[in-house]
Structures are given as structure tokens and as C-alpha cells.
Design an enzyme around this catalytic site. Structure first.
Site, PDB file in Angstrom:
ATOM      1  CG  LEU A   3      -3.463  -5.281   6.367  1.00 21.95           C
ATOM      2  CD1 LEU A   3      -2.919  -6.239   5.313  1.00 21.95           C
ATOM      3  CD2 LEU A   3      -2.502  -5.220   7.552  1.00 21.95           C
TER       4      LEU A   3
ATOM      5  CB  SER B 270      -9.291   2.280   2.889  1.00 24.68           C
ATOM      6  OG  SER B 270      -9.452   1.937   4.208  1.00 24.68           O
TER       7      SER B 270
ATOM      8  CG  ASP C 298      -1.823   5.321  -8.832  1.00 27.16           C
ATOM      9  OD1 ASP C 298      -1.594   6.546  -8.775  1.00 27.16           O
ATOM     10  OD2 ASP C 298      -2.666   4.757  -8.113  1.00 27.16           O
TER      11      ASP C 298
ATOM     12  CE  LYS D  93      -1.442   6.684  -5.054  1.00 24.68           C
ATOM     13  NZ  LYS D  93      -2.766   7.264  -5.155  1.00 24.68           N
TER      14      LYS D  93
ATOM     15  CG  ASN E  46       0.312   2.842  -4.884  1.00 28.42           C
ATOM     16  OD1 ASN E  46      -0.370   2.480  -3.921  1.00 28.42           O
ATOM     17  ND2 ASN E  46      -0.203   3.452  -5.940  1.00 28.42           N
TER      18      ASN E  46
ATOM     19  CG  ASP F 264      -3.068   0.658  -6.318  1.00 21.86           C
ATOM     20  OD1 ASP F 264      -3.796  -0.031  -7.066  1.00 21.86           O
ATOM     21  OD2 ASP F 264      -3.361   1.815  -5.961  1.00 21.86           O
TER      22      ASP F 264
ATOM     23  CB  THR G 288      -1.913  10.710  -7.536  1.00 22.78           C
ATOM     24  OG1 THR G 288      -2.580   9.470  -7.292  1.00 22.78           O
ATOM     25  CG2 THR G 288      -1.990  11.574  -6.291  1.00 22.78           C
TER      26      THR G 288
HETATM   27  P1  ATP Z   1      -6.199   3.333  -4.515  1.00 25.06           P
HETATM   28  O1  ATP Z   1      -7.563   3.886  -4.442  1.00 25.06           O
HETATM   29  O2  ATP Z   1      -5.178   4.140  -3.722  1.00 25.06           O
HETATM   30  O3  ATP Z   1      -5.695   3.019  -5.865  1.00 25.06           O
HETATM   31  P2  ATP Z   1      -6.665   0.508  -4.192  1.00 25.06           P
HETATM   32  O4  ATP Z   1      -8.141   0.297  -3.969  1.00 25.06           O
HETATM   33  O5  ATP Z   1      -6.177   0.155  -5.543  1.00 25.06           O
HETATM   34  O6  ATP Z   1      -6.224   1.945  -3.746  1.00 25.06           O
HETATM   35  P3  ATP Z   1      -4.334  -0.507  -2.845  1.00 25.06           P
HETATM   36  O7  ATP Z   1      -3.594   0.780  -3.087  1.00 25.06           O
HETATM   37  O8  ATP Z   1      -3.837  -1.713  -3.546  1.00 25.06           O
HETATM   38  O9  ATP Z   1      -5.900  -0.320  -3.100  1.00 25.06           O
HETATM   39  O10 ATP Z   1      -4.353  -0.767  -1.287  1.00 25.06           O
HETATM   40  C1  ATP Z   1      -4.830   0.185  -0.361  1.00 25.06           C
HETATM   41  C2  ATP Z   1      -3.920   0.196   0.865  1.00 25.06           C
HETATM   42  O11 ATP Z   1      -3.911  -1.110   1.479  1.00 25.06           O
HETATM   43  C3  ATP Z   1      -2.453   0.485   0.547  1.00 25.06           C
HETATM   44  O12 ATP Z   1      -2.174   1.859   0.537  1.00 25.06           O
HETATM   45  C4  ATP Z   1      -1.741  -0.249   1.669  1.00 25.06           C
HETATM   46  O13 ATP Z   1      -1.701   0.533   2.834  1.00 25.06           O
HETATM   47  C5  ATP Z   1      -2.615  -1.458   1.931  1.00 25.06           C
HETATM   48  N1  ATP Z   1      -2.129  -2.633   1.176  1.00 25.06           N
HETATM   49  C6  ATP Z   1      -2.355  -2.907  -0.128  1.00 25.06           C
HETATM   50  N2  ATP Z   1      -1.773  -4.062  -0.507  1.00 25.06           N
HETATM   51  C7  ATP Z   1      -1.162  -4.531   0.600  1.00 25.06           C
HETATM   52  C8  ATP Z   1      -0.381  -5.723   0.872  1.00 25.06           C
HETATM   53  N3  ATP Z   1      -0.135  -6.616  -0.072  1.00 25.06           N
HETATM   54  N4  ATP Z   1       0.084  -5.897   2.127  1.00 25.06           N
HETATM   55  C9  ATP Z   1      -0.170  -4.974   3.093  1.00 25.06           C
HETATM   56  N5  ATP Z   1      -0.897  -3.861   2.912  1.00 25.06           N
HETATM   57  C10 ATP Z   1      -1.394  -3.629   1.681  1.00 25.06           C
END
Ligand code: ATP
Length: 361
Positions: free
Chosen positions: A19, A21, A139, A141, A144, A161, A180
């Protein structure tokens, strides 16, 4: 203390498509075997050696889990379960299937301020709830801020996030320079003690972009962006804000203030006449004004392009690493990979760039 189940996540969930990364792993759709319900599995690689830049510290994941467990609100993603294996932790989260708010808006032909406000209200309600629990997101943006689904004409906002979120303890100072560049408050850059007001600054930046399609402090380089923030160098350019109400600009001006104590709180934002108009004139003003859709679409296309570019960069690095390690076979064809699988050897100011992958500056 949060319970991390030692069982194998794949014994309970079928692992599906990617979904999204993040910096430390991937988020995949997962299907609960007993009920058939779909969830989002956030797979986080755990740092194996102290000092290594690969993966995330287990303590940081514990922290994210504890925060998510404390937050039950319709505008905040729900955490269902946590699994832990030797190399990774998997957070089972509510599946947020409506995509990013900015993408949803960019698909529209036009949007009145009054319609945009309905989304802002939900963001502020989720944030206000967090702040009432003394938790800051740190965070905020566009990436998120997601929407619950694609089918309903009025989907709900879901904040996601919580990797940088922090719960304040009484009389304990907290400083962090992570974030960011485009969205961080001056006190973050200056490494000053932080509070909930840093999130309110980000709300000011997000609202500015939403209305104009312009990022208030953005420069060609991250350094330039940070300098503009410190110098408070922003203005409402008439060619971008010609369809914006004066009350909306007032809302932004009450957030993009250098002194965090002088910024509106989430609660105060919800009472600001742009969000909650009192007079008929204020209502009419909002209904007459609209967002600068032409420029907003441009901003969003550029943002998405940069995100894809970062992902391609990340893949190239992985390919290079694999070529270097030729001879060592891939242990699992479904192996979940992320930027943290490779050591970043470039020397960069570390923490401000922690979020570079998803940075849209
Ligand atoms: P970052 O490096 O940006 O902080 P992260 O490793 O903390 O990322 P997240 O931002 O939580 O990860 O998730 C990455 C991506 O996955 C999000 O931008 C979103 O597209 C998708 N995503 C995260 N949580 C969900 C969810 N609950 N349902 C659907 N998609 C999700």
C-alpha cells in the site's frame, strides 16, 4: 507496556499488496484469516546492532505502539495488533483505503473553501484529541493525512504515521530536529524545547498549500527552505490567492507565527470564524471563495512525482546492493524491503533528513 505477539503474523493474516513505503519498511494490505477482514500491516525492520543505521530501534516501535494505543478517535488510524519476529515488528492497523486527502482533492474540478473546511475541521478534531492527551504528531504533512475510503462522497479524515509522535510528561522538556523541511516549525530547526504548537505550524503550512497550491517556505534546496522558515519569509501572493477569502488568510496568519505560544491551538482553530463562522457575511465569504485548483493540481502532481522519484532512487540503491552481494541468494522471494535495508553512506545532517524519503520539498 504494549504486548508484541511472538507468533508468526502469516499464521493469522494473508499478506497482500504493497500500500505504501516508509523509511523503515513497507505497508501491505493483509487479510485476517478467521474473519476475512482486511487491515494494513506496517512491517518495520528492527535494528540489529546498536550504532547501525539499518532499521528502526525496537524502543521507537514500542513508543509508536504506545501512542497509537492511547489514541481512539474517528480521525486517527486504529491499531489492532502487534506481532514480532527476530527481524521485524508488524503493526496491524485499520485499513485506510481512500488514499491521501490531497490526491482526492486534486481529482476535483473545483472546490469551495467551505468544502475544504469540512476536511480541515476533521484534521483539527483528530489533532485536538491528540493534544488533549498531551501527544504531538510532529510529522503532519499531506502524505500523513488520508481518507477512510474511496466510495463515500464524504469520506472521513484519518491521521496516520505516529513514528515521530511524542507524549509529553509533566515538566519534562522535549527537543527533536526530525521532520520534513517544508512543514517543520522554526523551533524544531532551532532545536528548542517543543510543544503541541509545532503541529499547529504544520497546519498553517498545509492550509496555505491547500488554498493556493503554493508551499509558503519552499526553496530549491532543503537548506533554503529551512532558512526561509527561520526568517519567516512568506507572503500571500495575489496571483495565487485571488480566490481566497480574507478570513482564510487570517486563519493561516494566526498559525504561521514564530513564537509557539502565540499560535492558535487546535481548539482555538475550531472556533476561528473561518472554520466556525458566526456572521452571515462570514458564511457568504467562505461560500464565495474557492481553492486555487489549477495551481493545487500542479503542486500535487509535482509532489507525487518527487515521491515516485525517491522510490526509484531507493530501488536503484537496492539493486546496486544486490549486485555487490552477488552470490548471496535472496532468502525469501516475498522479502519486504525498504530504504533501511541499505546503509546510507552519504553524510547528511542526520535527523532533519530522517524523513527525506517522503519529503516533498
Ligand atoms: P515515513 O518514512 O514517511 O515516516 P513510515 O515508515 O513511518 O513512513 P507510514 O507513513 O506509516 O510509514 O506509511 C507509509 C505509507 O503507507 C503511507 O504514506 C501510506 O501510503 C501507507 N499507509 C500507512 N498506513 C496505512 C493504513 N493504515 N492504511 C493504508 N495505507 C497506509
Amino acid at each position: 507496556m504494549a504486548v508484541f505477539k511472538p507468533e508468526n503474523v502469516e499464521d493469522f493474516y494473508e499478506i497482500g499488496d504493497v500500500l505504501g513505503s516508509g523509511h523503515f519498511g513497507q505497508v501491505r494490505q493483509v487479510r485476517e484469516q478467521t474473519t476475512g477482514t482486511c487491515w494494513a500491516g506496517k512491517f518495520l525492520k528492527i535494528r540489529k546492532m546498536a550504532g547501525s543505521r539499518l532499521g528502526v530501534d525496537r524502543s521507537s516501535v514500542e513508543h509508536e505502539v504506545e501512542i497509537l494505543q492511547a489514541l481512539h478517535h474517528p480521525n486517527i488510524v486504529i491499531l489492532k495488533d502487534v506481532f514480532e519476529s527476530r527481524a521485524e515488528v508488524v503493526l496491524i492497523l485499520e485499513l485506510v483505503s481512500g488514499g491521501e486527502l490531497f490526491d482526492f482533492i486534486a481529482e476535483k474540478e473545483n472546490l469551495l473553501e467551505s468544502e475544504a473546511i469540512e476536511f480541515m475541521k476533521q484534521i483539527l478534531e483528530g489533532l485536538g484529541f491528540m493534544h488533549s492527551k498531551k501527544i504531538a504528531h510532529f510529522d503532519l504533512k499531506p502524505e500523513n493525512i488520508m481518507l477512510s475510503n474511496k466510495v463515500s462522497p464524504d469520506p472521513n479524515i484519518k491521521l496516520i504515521d505516529f513514528g515521530l509522535a511524542h507524549r509529553f510528561q509533566q515538566s519534562k522538556e522535549y527537543r527533536s530536529t526530525s521532520g520534513t523541511p517544508q512543514y517543520i516549525a522554526p523551533e524544531v530547526i532551532n532545536n528548542e524545547p517543543l510543544g503541541m504548537a509545532a503541529d499547529m505550524w504544520s497546519i498553517g503550512v498545509i492550509t496555505y498549500i491547500l488554498l493556493s497550491g503554493l508551499s509558503p517556505f519552499q526553496s530549491d534546496t532543503d537548506e533554503g527552505t529551512l532558512k526561509n522558515i527561520i526568517a519567516m519569509k512568506y507572503e500571500f501572493f495575489s496571483q495565487y490567492f485571488s480566490t481566497t477569502s480574507s478570513i482564510a488568510k487570517d486563519f493561516i496568519q494566526k498559525l504561521l507565527i514564530k513564537n509557539p505560544n502565540d499560535r492558535m491551538t487546535a481548539e482555538e482553530c475550531l472556533l476561528h470564524p473561518w472554520i466556525k463562522p458566526i456572521t452571515r457575511k462570514q458564511v457568504a465569504n467562505r461560500n464565495r471563495s474557492s481553492i486555487n485548483m489549477k495551481n493545487f493540481k500542479k503542486f500535487n502532481a509535482k509532489r507525487k512525482w518527487k515521491m515516485s522519484y525517491n522510490i526509484v532512487l531507493m530501488c536503484n540503491r537496492l539493486i546496486q546492493l544486490k549486485l555487490l552481494c552477488k552470490g548471496s541468494s535472496d532468502p525469501d522471494p516475498r522479502q519486504r524491503q525498504c530504504e533501511s535495508d541499505t546503509e546510507d553512506t552519504e553524510s547528511k545532517p542526520a535527523s532533519l533528513l530522517r524523513r527525506r524519503l517522503s519529503s516533498s520539498s
